[in-house]
Design a protein around this motif. Structure first.
Motif, PDB file in Angstrom:
ATOM      1  N   LEU A 121       0.838  -1.180   0.000  1.00 56.58           N
ATOM      2  CA  LEU A 121       0.000   0.000   0.000  1.00 56.58           C
ATOM      3  C   LEU A 121       0.885   1.246   0.000  1.00 56.58           C
ATOM      4  N   LEU A 163      -9.813   3.362  -0.598  1.00 50.39           N
ATOM      5  CA  LEU A 163      -8.864   2.980   0.453  1.00 50.39           C
ATOM      6  C   LEU A 163      -8.234   4.219   1.067  1.00 50.39           C
ATOM      7  N   THR A 165      -5.953   5.721   4.840  1.00 43.69           N
ATOM      8  CA  THR A 165      -5.143   5.335   5.996  1.00 43.69           C
ATOM      9  C   THR A 165      -6.010   4.988   7.198  1.00 43.69           C
ATOM     10  N   TYR A 168      -8.135   1.080   5.793  1.00 45.72           N
ATOM     11  CA  TYR A 168      -7.493  -0.017   5.071  1.00 45.72           C
ATOM     12  C   TYR A 168      -7.535  -1.331   5.838  1.00 45.72           C
TER      13      TYR A 168
END
Length: 496
Positions: A121, A163, A165, A168
């Protein structure tokens, strides 16, 4: 790390520490939390950094009552365990406690639930919260492979939810989810200030199923300038596959492989014995010589040195439980390793280095040189006789590994000989001779300096890394050992 260590007799240690119930000065029983008692005892005996933790000192408690009060001051076994960890953020990032050791054991055997994608990611360009995922590997015979997921696929949403922080973890931890695919748009400019990640409108449904990963991901032999180059992508040191690993080297040997490229770029580690076997297959000319040594806490180190110093030494082998190893007797090996290469992967590089030319291609590795063991709530901390009333177990660090010349403590990882980062916008195909890291190894083998220069000069847009799929696996970077200690190893008083 060291798992299922067989200490059949702890004698004085266990007799002194076996105090789940106590008598106070008035001869009244004081009940202590049995699981917390197990936690303190196990850490007191085995923890690598015991000497740095005041509460683990052998003389920490003046009475059973004081010890019981100490245990009961913690709300859970987890909170007690965490209080005993030495510098969690910088030194010991790897010791854990679990309330389900069955799942832990399955993971060490390579069995877990997985949909078959490994990914990284990154923060999207010009954002501090929006994420994009890029598939770095699709596991063989997995749900993702069956659904057509490809290495390099990009996704920016799960189940239609972008998505970020903040979300996720909950989105990607689900047993089933849909990845919404995306593309990278540089808008035709060299700068990345106007770059975007755009939804493609395609999606793939994925399901996490029970999955046993064969760590031998890909193997091939390349004929380059009249020489045979063996290639092995090996993704985990899993003892169950040692025989298959030996068969791979039998094929290399039968085809007169003169060079070897060992790809450990995503290998998080595993069995030390498997690391020894692999290193012995690469070489063969060092049978019986020191592969690595171990350094434990001061009490345990003293006991081992006094009783049997050989137990602190791991040596190169020429057989696996009697089956002869297929060794190549190489004096040089190319190892692809990145910051996703950890523990047993680093052990191979570090331990081979004093003996042969190890050409490390890629990036700085993780920097994990400590080993752990699974401790159970039994009289001698082994699986046999474990308390049937719970399934807690601990996986504390118990020793650190050193190579023949004493190199250890590589907290910042092992330094590559050829620094070469993967481009996540152009990952290439694993095993393809043009894939960047493999191509670099082949160019160095053949002395193609112009190609090597070209590969080193290739640039691509940089991403800000956020997390990878290994962070969802609590024990993804384990290194453990499976070797018994003799019955009498602790047949004396360590606590004097």
């Amino acid at each position: 790390m060291m798992r299922n260590i067989k200490i059949l007799t702890l004698l004085c240690l266990v007799s002194i520490l076996n105090i789940s119930c106590f008598e106070d000065n008035d001869d009244n029983q004081i009940a202590a939390n049995a699981i917390s008692d197990f936690v303190w005892k196990g850490m007191n005996v085995f923890y690598l950094y015991k000497d740095n933790i005041t509460d683990l000192a052998n003389d920490r408690f003046s009475s059973n009552a004081e010890y019981a009060a100490y245990l009961n001051s913690y709300s859970s076994p987890e909170s007690l365990f965490e209080s005993l960890i030495y510098e969690r953020e910088t030194v010991d990032k790897y010791s854990w406690i679990v309330d389900d050791y069955i799942a832990l054991e399955q993971q060490f055997q390579g069995v877990s639930t997985s949909n078959g994608i490994e990914f990284k990611l990154f923060l999207q360009p010009n954002s501090s919260t929006d994420l994009v995922g890029i598939v770095r590997l699709v596991l063989n015979d997995s749900d993702a492979e069956a659904k057509g997921v490809q290495r390099g696929d990009m996704f920016n949403a799960i189940n239609g939810v972008p998505l970020t922080t903040a979300n996720y973890s909950s989105l990607l931890s689900a047993s089933s989810y849909t990845i919404n695919l995306a593309t990278y748009n540089d808008n035709g400019t060299a700068e990345n200030t106007d770059d975007t990640v755009d939804a493609s409108g395609e999606s793939i449904d994925l399901n996490k199923l029970e999955y046993g990963e064969n760590p031998i991901y890909y193997t091939n032999i390349y004929e380059v300038n009249g020489q045979n180059v063996g290639y092995l992508m090996y993704n985990g040191f899993i003892a169950n596959y040692d025989t298959q690993l030996n068969n791979v080297f039998a094929n290399f040997k039968a085809n007169n492989v003169q060079h070897l490229v060992l790809d450990l770029r995503y290998n998080p580690g595993g069995s030390v014995n498997s690391a020894i076997l692999l290193s012995s297959m690469i070489t063969g000319q060092f049978n019986g010589e020191i592969f690595s040594t171990e350094q434990w806490n001061s009490d345990f180190q003293t006991a081992l040195e006094n009783e049997d110093p050989e137990l602190l030494i791991n040596r190169f082998k020429n057989n696996d439980d009697g089956a002869a190893l297929n060794s190549l007797n190489l004096d040089k090996v190319y190892i692809i390793a990145t910051n996703d290469s950890a523990s047993a992967s680093e052990l191979v590089i570090n331990s081979l280095d004093p003996y042969i030319n190890v050409m490390h291609i890629g990036d700085y590795t993780t920097g994990k040189y400590q080993a752990s063991t699974t401790l159970y709530d039994s009289e001698n901390f082994t699986r046999e006789g474990a308390n049937p009333n719970h399934t807690y177990a601990m996986q504390p660090l118990i020793f650190k590994s050193l190579n023949k010349i004493g190199n250890t403590d590589y907290d910042n990882g092992l330094t590559p000989d050829i620094l070469m980062n993967e481009s996540y916008l152009n990952l290439g195909i694993i095993g393809d001779a043009n894939e960047t890291l493999l191509a670099t190894a082949l160019a160095d083998i053949t002395g193609a300096t112009s190609k090597l220069t070209l590969l080193k000069s290739t640039t691509s847009p940089s991403f800000t890394f956020f997390k990878d799929s290994n962070s969802f696996e609590r024990f993804g970077n384990e290194m453990y050992v499976e070797k018994p200690l003799p019955n009498n190893i602790l047949n004396h008083t360590i606590l004097e």
